[in-house]
Write a protein that holds these residues in place. Structure first.
Motif, PDB file in Angstrom:
ATOM      1  N   ARG A   9       1.595   9.025   6.596  1.00 50.34           N
ATOM      2  CA  ARG A   9       2.536   9.409   7.641  1.00 50.34           C
ATOM      3  C   ARG A   9       3.871   8.695   7.454  1.00 50.34           C
ATOM      4  NH1 ARG A   9       1.418   6.993  11.929  1.00 50.34           N
ATOM      5  NH2 ARG A   9      -0.349   8.029  12.913  1.00 50.34           N
ATOM      6  N   ASP A  10       3.798   7.383   7.161  1.00 53.37           N
ATOM      7  CA  ASP A  10       5.023   6.610   6.925  1.00 53.37           C
ATOM      8  C   ASP A  10       5.833   7.189   5.771  1.00 53.37           C
ATOM      9  OD1 ASP A  10       4.416   4.934   8.975  1.00 53.37           O
ATOM     10  OD2 ASP A  10       3.764   3.266   7.724  1.00 53.37           O
ATOM     11  N   LEU A  11       5.130   7.526   4.702  1.00 49.16           N
ATOM     12  CA  LEU A  11       5.829   8.075   3.534  1.00 49.16           C
ATOM     13  C   LEU A  11       6.520   9.393   3.892  1.00 49.16           C
ATOM     14  CD1 LEU A  11       3.304   7.253   0.686  1.00 49.16           C
ATOM     15  CD2 LEU A  11       5.682   6.500   0.793  1.00 49.16           C
ATOM     16  N   ILE A  12       5.877  10.163   4.725  1.00 49.94           N
ATOM     17  CA  ILE A  12       6.498  11.414   5.174  1.00 49.94           C
ATOM     18  C   ILE A  12       7.752  11.097   5.985  1.00 49.94           C
ATOM     19  CG2 ILE A  12       6.187  13.403   6.691  1.00 49.94           C
ATOM     20  CD1 ILE A  12       3.271  13.501   5.691  1.00 49.94           C
ATOM     21  N   THR A  57       0.821  -1.207   0.000  1.00 54.06           N
ATOM     22  CA  THR A  57       0.000   0.000   0.000  1.00 54.06           C
ATOM     23  C   THR A  57       0.857   1.260   0.000  1.00 54.06           C
ATOM     24  OG1 THR A  57      -1.685  -1.166   1.239  1.00 54.06           O
ATOM     25  CG2 THR A  57      -1.835   1.201   1.188  1.00 54.06           C
ATOM     26  N   MET A  58       1.883   1.232   0.799  1.00 47.43           N
ATOM     27  CA  MET A  58       2.756   2.403   0.889  1.00 47.43           C
ATOM     28  C   MET A  58       3.353   2.707  -0.483  1.00 47.43           C
ATOM     29  SD  MET A  58       5.656   2.944   3.769  1.00 47.43           S
ATOM     30  CE  MET A  58       7.087   3.977   3.471  1.00 47.43           C
ATOM     31  N   ALA A  59       3.825   1.678  -1.160  1.00 54.26           N
ATOM     32  CA  ALA A  59       4.416   1.885  -2.478  1.00 54.26           C
ATOM     33  C   ALA A  59       3.362   2.356  -3.478  1.00 54.26           C
ATOM     34  CB  ALA A  59       5.078   0.603  -2.964  1.00 54.26           C
ATOM     35  N   GLN A  60       2.141   1.865  -3.326  1.00 58.82           N
ATOM     36  CA  GLN A  60       1.086   2.272  -4.255  1.00 58.82           C
ATOM     37  C   GLN A  60       0.689   3.727  -4.057  1.00 58.82           C
ATOM     38  OE1 GLN A  60      -2.066  -0.607  -3.870  1.00 58.82           O
ATOM     39  NE2 GLN A  60      -1.153  -1.925  -5.435  1.00 58.82           N
ATOM     40  N   VAL A  61       0.584   4.119  -2.805  1.00 59.29           N
ATOM     41  CA  VAL A  61       0.268   5.523  -2.544  1.00 59.29           C
ATOM     42  C   VAL A  61       1.388   6.392  -3.103  1.00 59.29           C
ATOM     43  CG1 VAL A  61      -0.037   7.275  -0.758  1.00 59.29           C
ATOM     44  CG2 VAL A  61      -1.115   5.052  -0.491  1.00 59.29           C
ATOM     45  N   GLU A 108      -8.931  11.676  -1.670  1.00 60.41           N
ATOM     46  CA  GLU A 108      -8.664  11.252  -3.040  1.00 60.41           C
ATOM     47  C   GLU A 108      -7.809   9.982  -3.076  1.00 60.41           C
ATOM     48  OE1 GLU A 108      -8.647  15.320  -5.641  1.00 60.41           O
ATOM     49  OE2 GLU A 108      -7.150  15.198  -4.051  1.00 60.41           O
ATOM     50  N   VAL A 109      -6.847   9.911  -2.182  1.00 63.26           N
ATOM     51  CA  VAL A 109      -6.011   8.706  -2.100  1.00 63.26           C
ATOM     52  C   VAL A 109      -6.880   7.498  -1.754  1.00 63.26           C
ATOM     53  CG1 VAL A 109      -4.160   7.593  -0.803  1.00 63.26           C
ATOM     54  CG2 VAL A 109      -3.912   9.974  -1.512  1.00 63.26           C
ATOM     55  N   MET A 110      -7.758   7.686  -0.771  1.00 61.97           N
ATOM     56  CA  MET A 110      -8.657   6.602  -0.367  1.00 61.97           C
ATOM     57  C   MET A 110      -9.486   6.081  -1.531  1.00 61.97           C
ATOM     58  SD  MET A 110     -10.160   8.303   3.108  1.00 61.97           S
ATOM     59  CE  MET A 110     -11.607   7.231   3.090  1.00 61.97           C
ATOM     60  N   GLU A 111     -10.070   7.041  -2.262  1.00 62.82           N
ATOM     61  CA  GLU A 111     -10.934   6.666  -3.380  1.00 62.82           C
ATOM     62  C   GLU A 111     -10.165   5.940  -4.480  1.00 62.82           C
ATOM     63  OE1 GLU A 111     -12.711  10.198  -4.870  1.00 62.82           O
ATOM     64  OE2 GLU A 111     -13.742  10.589  -2.966  1.00 62.82           O
ATOM     65  N   ARG A 128      -9.739   4.964   5.459  1.00 62.95           N
ATOM     66  CA  ARG A 128      -9.186   6.223   5.946  1.00 62.95           C
ATOM     67  C   ARG A 128      -7.985   5.975   6.848  1.00 62.95           C
ATOM     68  NH1 ARG A 128     -11.097  10.890   5.731  1.00 62.95           N
ATOM     69  NH2 ARG A 128     -13.119  10.158   5.042  1.00 62.95           N
ATOM     70  N   GLY A 129      -8.148   5.015   7.762  1.00 63.61           N
ATOM     71  CA  GLY A 129      -7.053   4.709   8.694  1.00 63.61           C
ATOM     72  C   GLY A 129      -5.789   4.316   7.969  1.00 63.61           C
ATOM     73  N   ASN A 130      -5.964   3.447   7.020  1.00 66.01           N
ATOM     74  CA  ASN A 130      -4.821   2.977   6.242  1.00 66.01           C
ATOM     75  C   ASN A 130      -4.157   4.134   5.502  1.00 66.01           C
ATOM     76  OD1 ASN A 130      -3.015   1.242   5.088  1.00 66.01           O
ATOM     77  ND2 ASN A 130      -4.476   0.259   3.712  1.00 66.01           N
ATOM     78  N   ALA A 131      -4.969   4.938   4.851  1.00 69.22           N
ATOM     79  CA  ALA A 131      -4.423   6.065   4.095  1.00 69.22           C
ATOM     80  C   ALA A 131      -3.645   6.989   5.019  1.00 69.22           C
ATOM     81  CB  ALA A 131      -5.551   6.826   3.411  1.00 69.22           C
TER      82      ALA A 131
END
Lengths: 174, 174
Positions: free
Chosen positions: B68-71, B32-36, B51-54, B60-63
């Motif tokens: 945050r991880d990506l940051i 998921t992280m890589a996909q976002v 928009e990421v969620m959609e 929402r939690g996952n997004a």
DNA sequence: TACTATTTTCGAAATGGCCTGAAATAGTAT
DNA sequence: ATACTATTTCAGGCCATTTCGAAAATAGTA
């Protein structure tokens, strides 16, 4: 009482197997596989499945599969002792060869498929005035370039011998 | 009927997100992280959590966690639009910077701890006539050397700019 | 201070990967 | 053949990680 300032051999082995296992699992190689590899790396003689099972506390099935995987990765080989029916396993000890072998596998599994996709995605056509397309196209182009450079570097590393490789690299990087 | 020889943009995006996700998961970054990250990489404008969620069909939690991880990995940043309360997210687009950032994180999480262990293990003392010790010691020494070389190479790469790096590397590797 | 929009948290559920154990298979000696 | 040993397979269970979803917290605004 005398304090141990240096580690015992047995403790050291244990620690190495544990660390190598953790490292492996962050590298797409599963923990057990990396641990079996570590065990064989530091073993002076080839080991039997039985010995691997005992030393790492894993099941026969697991040991068998893991050893097979390691053989497929080109990191471990079978050996037969004359007069014995049992199979013995030993790891490639030259660490440069190991590194190259791992690089080769990872290239095959990761870089090559990605290059294939990037080639396809480079062919997507569109209007540069379309912001969506322009952004997509730029990212793909840039990543493609990086991937191709990495590929070339890998290819060369796979052919080079250790002293040549590090000689050339470290000359630049010092 | 006309066959599609080239891919549609929408299909291309989809394919890229999927591939980047797969690649990421073989790299210790979860899918998921890589996909976002992929989604933001090819987005011409910053996106909201919504928009990421959609677009990826995630909760929402996952997004939220993933962003945050990506940051934390230094790959994505927040942006505020004047007059709006929502947060917008965008990815670092310079792919060389991305590569270095990933390398930096991985070094921190993998290479550095391994070097620490290898230092300790190098201090294990023993009798070179003891086969067990000799084999252990040789492996550790060799791996230690490889690890130190990799470390130097990384350090330099982390400082270098793209053109310099590939210029020097590919000169040797051609 | 109350209201609303947005973000964050977190227990529970789902998923996926790994491991076990036992049965099947293969190999060897008597 | 038979018995015995070694290897391989794989269905099922276990465990860690990931994801969800809803509630709580936070931040912005009137």
């Amino acid at each position: 009482m005398l304090l141990h300032l240096t580690m015992e051999l047995a403790e050291g082995k244990q620690k190495f197997i544990e660390s190598w296992g953790r490292l492996g699992s962050e590298w797409g190689v599963n923990r057990t596989m990396a641990q079996v590899h570590a065990l064989l790396l530091i073993a002076p003689e080839p080991l039997t499945t039985e010995e691997v099972m005992e030393q790492l506390n894993i099941s026969r099935g697991n040991a068998n599969m893991t050893l097979r995987d390691l053989i497929n990765w080109g990191l471990v080989e079978k050996q037969h002792k004359p007069g014995e029916r049992k199979e013995y396993f030993f790891a490639e000890k030259d660490i440069w060869t190991v590194a190259r072998q791992v690089a080769r596998e990872r290239k095959k599994r990761e870089l090559d498929p990605m290059l294939k996709v990037l080639n396809e995605l480079s062919a997507v056509e569109g209007d540069q005035n379309d912001k969506e397309f322009a952004a997509f196209n730029k990212s793909i182009t840039d990543i493609h370039k990086l991937a191709r450079n990495s590929d070339k570097m890998m290819e060369t590393m796979l052919k080079a011998d250790e002293s040549w490789f590090w000689g050339s690299i470290l000359k630049i990087f010092k």
